[in-house]
Motif scaffolding. Structure first.
Motif, mmCIF file in Angstrom:
data_model
loop_
_atom_site.group_PDB
_atom_site.id
_atom_site.type_symbol
_atom_site.label_atom_id
_atom_site.label_comp_id
_atom_site.label_asym_id
_atom_site.label_seq_id
_atom_site.Cartn_x
_atom_site.Cartn_y
_atom_site.Cartn_z
ATOM 1 N N ASP A 251 0.832 -1.202 0.000
ATOM 2 C CA ASP A 251 0.000 0.000 0.000
ATOM 3 C C ASP A 251 0.868 1.255 0.000
ATOM 4 O O ASP A 251 0.447 2.310 -0.484
ATOM 5 C CB ASP A 251 -0.918 0.021 1.231
ATOM 6 C CG ASP A 251 -2.039 -1.001 1.128
ATOM 7 O OD1 ASP A 251 -2.298 -1.481 0.006
ATOM 8 O OD2 ASP A 251 -2.640 -1.324 2.168
ATOM 9 N N ALA A 252 2.061 1.126 0.560
ATOM 10 C CA ALA A 252 2.977 2.270 0.585
ATOM 11 C C ALA A 252 4.411 1.766 0.603
ATOM 12 O O ALA A 252 4.722 0.751 1.229
ATOM 13 C CB ALA A 252 2.718 3.150 1.803
ATOM 14 N N VAL A 253 5.273 2.489 -0.096
ATOM 15 C CA VAL A 253 6.714 2.244 -0.070
ATOM 16 C C VAL A 253 7.390 3.583 0.184
ATOM 17 O O VAL A 253 7.074 4.583 -0.473
ATOM 18 C CB VAL A 253 7.226 1.637 -1.389
ATOM 19 C CG1 VAL A 253 8.758 1.595 -1.406
ATOM 20 C CG2 VAL A 253 6.663 0.237 -1.593
ATOM 21 N N VAL A 254 8.300 3.601 1.156
ATOM 22 C CA VAL A 254 9.064 4.804 1.477
ATOM 23 C C VAL A 254 10.523 4.545 1.129
ATOM 24 O O VAL A 254 11.122 3.592 1.633
ATOM 25 C CB VAL A 254 8.942 5.169 2.972
ATOM 26 C CG1 VAL A 254 9.766 6.425 3.278
ATOM 27 C CG2 VAL A 254 7.478 5.373 3.354
ATOM 28 N N LEU A 255 11.092 5.364 0.260
ATOM 29 C CA LEU A 255 12.504 5.246 -0.107
ATOM 30 C C LEU A 255 13.274 6.395 0.526
ATOM 31 O O LEU A 255 13.070 7.561 0.189
ATOM 32 C CB LEU A 255 12.666 5.274 -1.632
ATOM 33 C CG LEU A 255 14.113 5.307 -2.150
ATOM 34 C CD1 LEU A 255 14.914 4.104 -1.652
ATOM 35 C CD2 LEU A 255 14.138 5.359 -3.678
ATOM 36 N N ASP A 256 14.155 6.047 1.449
ATOM 37 C CA ASP A 256 15.036 7.014 2.105
ATOM 38 C C ASP A 256 16.262 7.198 1.220
ATOM 39 O O ASP A 256 17.107 6.307 1.111
ATOM 40 C CB ASP A 256 15.417 6.473 3.487
ATOM 41 C CG ASP A 256 16.415 7.353 4.218
ATOM 42 O OD1 ASP A 256 16.857 8.364 3.652
ATOM 43 O OD2 ASP A 256 16.774 7.003 5.364
ATOM 44 N N ALA A 257 16.365 8.364 0.570
ATOM 45 C CA ALA A 257 17.428 8.609 -0.403
ATOM 46 C C ALA A 257 18.676 9.223 0.218
ATOM 47 O O ALA A 257 19.577 9.649 -0.508
ATOM 48 C CB ALA A 257 16.908 9.520 -1.516
ATOM 49 N N PHE A 258 18.763 9.243 1.542
ATOM 50 C CA PHE A 258 19.925 9.857 2.186
ATOM 51 C C PHE A 258 21.153 8.944 2.152
ATOM 52 O O PHE A 258 22.281 9.426 2.183
ATOM 53 C CB PHE A 258 19.584 10.229 3.633
ATOM 54 C CG PHE A 258 18.739 11.463 3.750
ATOM 55 C CD1 PHE A 258 19.320 12.705 3.951
ATOM 56 C CD2 PHE A 258 17.355 11.387 3.638
ATOM 57 C CE1 PHE A 258 18.541 13.848 4.053
ATOM 58 C CE2 PHE A 258 16.566 12.520 3.744
ATOM 59 C CZ PHE A 258 17.156 13.759 3.947
ATOM 60 N N GLU A 259 20.937 7.629 2.115
ATOM 61 C CA GLU A 259 22.049 6.685 2.018
ATOM 62 C C GLU A 259 21.648 5.550 1.083
ATOM 63 O O GLU A 259 20.488 5.132 1.062
ATOM 64 C CB GLU A 259 22.403 6.097 3.390
ATOM 65 C CG GLU A 259 23.093 7.065 4.334
ATOM 66 C CD GLU A 259 23.539 6.360 5.610
ATOM 67 O OE1 GLU A 259 24.508 5.577 5.556
ATOM 68 O OE2 GLU A 259 22.905 6.588 6.652
ATOM 69 N N GLU A 260 22.630 5.052 0.315
ATOM 70 C CA GLU A 260 22.434 3.936 -0.619
ATOM 71 C C GLU A 260 21.398 4.246 -1.697
ATOM 72 O O GLU A 260 20.808 3.350 -2.284
ATOM 73 C CB GLU A 260 22.043 2.650 0.119
ATOM 74 C CG GLU A 260 23.127 2.104 1.018
ATOM 75 C CD GLU A 260 22.759 0.761 1.636
ATOM 76 O OE1 GLU A 260 23.607 0.201 2.346
ATOM 77 O OE2 GLU A 260 21.634 0.271 1.404
ATOM 78 N N PHE A 261 21.191 5.531 -1.963
ATOM 79 C CA PHE A 261 20.240 5.877 -3.016
ATOM 80 C C PHE A 261 20.831 5.553 -4.382
ATOM 81 O O PHE A 261 22.022 5.729 -4.629
ATOM 82 C CB PHE A 261 19.900 7.368 -2.966
ATOM 83 C CG PHE A 261 19.058 7.822 -4.130
ATOM 84 C CD1 PHE A 261 17.706 7.535 -4.174
ATOM 85 C CD2 PHE A 261 19.628 8.513 -5.193
ATOM 86 C CE1 PHE A 261 16.924 7.936 -5.249
ATOM 87 C CE2 PHE A 261 18.861 8.922 -6.272
ATOM 88 C CZ PHE A 261 17.504 8.634 -6.300
#
Length: 747
Positions: free
Chosen positions: A78-88
């Motif tokens: 239903d939701a995906v959050v991508l943290d782009a601060f590391e390993e983006f």
């Protein structure tokens, strides 16, 4: 509008339209994570229905590191959050965005958007290949990415530091058209449960088309964007075929990519109470049928033995390998048109030409209706644009008149490319054609990597041919020593192979330009444009390089192309690529004294070692590949002609008299190699294949005779004797001539 209210409004629109929406939260990392939690809470997303891609630990939602985003392929959330601060990475976006279901939310957490392109992270460090540093890496990919986020419909942007909603992401559009419901055909051969399991009318049509695989001589092509259920349709068909007692061989570049196919096949067999056994990669039916997986190279070798072959994600395999599956009785090619699994253009453009020429009744089906979300989804459109998954070369009519003389050579600036969407689309579209495994990270590398550069030929403003170059070598002594001792040095493929595998500690000192990819528009192939482009590249850069190089999956055609353009073989890998089944060749074209020395010593070493490898690790390689690799090697053949008087007598005795080839194989092998290097004895292609297959690869007489079309092994043996009579005439010493005369005087 308060942030939580904005999220609720965004999700309400997503759910009303059964589409997805994208929420960008930028600012300080902790503030962004807090805002992401607020968004998920406001959206009332259950913890088990959301995934956070982050390096942070201790979060209450399902968590994966961004570098493991590929584990979301084939799943829904239903939701995906991508943290782009590391390993983006661009790949992380491409792998995760498709997992969000209709009515769901994709959340991207990023540093302040105005500063993001100036920051450097893990992916940037991977682009800083020696001798470059991270300071040499640019931020053009992220600059362009931010531009798409600020302009694209369906994207909300929230500044977590300032607490300001910069875009609400609402499209105010009407509900999209509804996809027609699936139906069961009035007449069908497959079990009705195969159609009852379909989710769209498109899937029903696809399964109906796959019924053609019940009859030999048929080929079915299923094409779709991601999320249309093509692999599931193939799985339902595979299960139905196994239910009838048929042997279905499934292959794909990545075995994990066939999970959906096997899940649907298993569900069908279980629903029919016909599953007799299930192992890893294999399903057995009570009727004696089977659905089994093999790697692409292994599957191609046994394709003719199966009743049906299903090639899933066919765009991720090279065209040369796909051709081998046409040996199957019936075959289906299932492929993604735009998407992370493969851009599909090489399949669509090049393989279709071969398929039309094959003796097959071909049925093509295109699935348009999404299954996970409604048509017109703005997040899908954004991902296609941002990651260039929809990149296309120029239309054929615009370049159809291009010739080497009508084109203009261009040094393509990466900054200019990032700002010109048409030029970027045409150039990247051609690069997609050049390689079967293009991925979103390749776009970021093209725009930001300091060791890469692009050259092109343009016709009336349109890109018709491109070459992607990688600067390699020029490494300091410490780096060269660490490479020699086993350290991996990124971005230096040819120096790494020559140093770590072939033990040339000085191979990384000269500077070279490796042609990573070269592609010409399909409308003007075979017109000399690729060679013209290489000629211009050589002219421009020869004073800045010690050599030009290339590495590729070796085929006779490619070996001839590179040889014609001045490249010479220095290595043929002893292991094959798992996906393509090919052995990689490394070729060099020296331009300086240092480059010539590098080439000469490695060509000589290749000459000296390849004979042993041919009867061992290279024993199953296509003889025409061996012929092409050796003919393109510029090593001196003279050291191979060090035959003793006794060895010459053995060769002459077997060629002109009663002697036997097997009595002393060494001189026969060395003479064969000498001829294949320079080709001066005037042997036919068939005779050269005989030298490779029997003498160098030591294959059994029976198999060599069969492969080369001899009516018997005796005829094959006589042909080998005839070939060696020519070699004795070309290379024979005085002793050989005297021995030959003894037999000829009795004729």
């Amino acid at each position: 509008m308060p942030f939580r209210d904005a999220v609720v409004a965004l999700l309400e629109e997503a759910r009303e339209t059964d589409q997805r929406r994208l929420l960008v939260v930028h600012g300080d990392r902790d503030s962004c994570l807090d805002a992401a939690y607020d968004a998920l809470d406001a959206a009332a997303v259950d913890a088990e229905d959301a995934t956070l891609l982050t390096t942070r630990e201790g979060l209450r939602y399902d968590r994966l590191r961004p570098k493991h985003a590929d584990r979301l392929l084939g799943t829904t959330r239903d939701a995906v959050v991508l943290d782009a601060f590391e390993e983006f990475s661009a790949n992380a976006v491409g792998q995760s965005v498709g997992a969000v279901d209709g009515g769901g939310l994709y959340v991207l957490l990023a540093p302040p958007l105005g500063e993001w392109s100036d920051r450097r992270d893990d992916f940037d460090e991977s682009l800083a290949v020696p001798p470059f540093t991270v300071a040499d890496v640019t931020g053009r990919f992220r600059t362009r990415l931010v531009r798409t986020l600020r302009r694209h419909p369906g994207v909300a942007v929230y500044d977590a530091d300032a607490g300001v909603l910069e875009r609400d992401g609402l499209t105010d559009g009407s509900a999209p058209r509804q996809s027609p419901e699936p139906t069961v055909p009035a007449k069908h051969a497959f079990a009705e449960s195969a159609y009852a399991s379909c989710l769209t009318r498109d899937q029903s049509r696809a399964v109906r088309a796959l019924e053609r695989l019940r009859h030999p001589g048929n080929a079915v092509v299923l094409e779709a964007d991601r999320g249309r259920g093509k692999s599931s349709a193939a799985g339902l068909a595979a299960g139905a075929l196994a239910l009838e007692g048929r042997d279905v061989l499934v292959t794909a570049a990545d075995a994990r990519g066939t999970d959906a196919l096997f899940d649907r096949a298993r569900e069908l067999l279980e629903g029919e109470d016909a599953l007799d056994g299930a192992d890893d990669g294999s399903l057995e039916s009570t009727a004696g049928g089977r659905v089994g997986y093999e790697s692409p190279a292994d599957a191609a070798a046994v394709a003719a033995e199966a009743d049906v072959v299903v090639v899933d994600e066919a765009a991720a395999l090279p065209v040369r390998l796909l051709e081998r599956f046409l040996a199957a009785s019936a075959v289906a090619f299932v492929t993604t048109v735009h998407g992370y699994e493969g851009a599909g253009r090489g399949f669509s453009v090049r393989f279709r030409d071969r398929l039309r020429e094959a003796d097959r009744d071909v049925r093509e089906v295109r699935l348009e209706d999404p299954i996970r979300y409604a048509a017109g989804d703005p997040v899908e459109a954004w991902a296609f644009h941002a990651l260039m998954l929809d990149a296309r070369p120029a239309v054929a009519d615009a370049v159809a008149d291009a010739t080497p003389e009508s084109t203009r050579y261009r040094v393509v600036d990466a900054g200019e490319l990032a700002d010109d969407e048409r030029q970027l689309g045409e150039a990247f579209g051609l690069l997609v054609l050049a390689h079967y495994r293009t991925e979103p990270d390749d776009l970021a590398r093209l725009l930001d990597a300091p060791n890469l550069s692009l050259r092109a030929l343009a016709h009336e403003g349109h890109v018709v041919s491109v070459a992607l170059l990688a600067r390699e070598g020029g490494l300091d002594a410490d780096t060269r020593a660490s490479m020699y001792e086993g350290a991996r040095v990124r971005g230096n493929m040819i120096p790494d192979v020559l140093t770590s595998q072939l033990r040339d500690e000085d191979a990384a000192e000269p500077v070279g330009y490796r042609v990573m990819r070269i592609a010409t528009h399909h409308a003007v192939r075979d017109e000399g444009l690729g060679s013209r482009l290489l000629e211009e590249v050589h002219r421009e850069l020869c004073d800045r390089a010690d050599y030009f190089g290339t590495g590729f999956g070796a085929t006779p055609e490619l070996l001839r192309f590179w040889r014609r353009n001045g490249y010479r073989t220095v290595h043929l890998a002893t292991t094959r690529n798992d996906a393509s089944g090919e052995h990689s060749a490394v070729m060099l074209g020296p331009t300086s004294r240092a480059g010539r020395e590098l080439h000469d010593r490695n060509a000589a070493r290749f000459r000296d070692r390849v004979g042993d490898a041919l009867s061992d690790a290279l024993r199953d390689v296509d003889p025409d590949v061996i012929r092409g690799a050796l003919r393109a090697c510029e090593a001196d053949p003279e050291p191979l002609l060090d035959l003793s008087e006794y060895e010459w007598r053995v060769v002459v005795g077997a060629s002109f008299g009663p002697g036997a080839y097997g009595a002393a194989p060494r001189p026969f092998r060395r003479l064969a190699l000498a001829h294949l290097l320079e080709g001066s004895a005037g042997l036919s292609a068939r005779e050269e294949r005989l030298l490779v297959g029997k003498v160098l690869q030591a294959r059994p007489w029976e198999s060599v005779a069969d492969e080369l079309g001899f009516v018997s092994t005796r005829q094959c043996m006589r042909a080998l004797g005839g070939a060696y009579r020519s070699l004795v005439g070309e290379y024979g010493t005085a002793v050989a001539r005297e021995e030959r005369a003894r037999f000829e005087q009795h004729d």
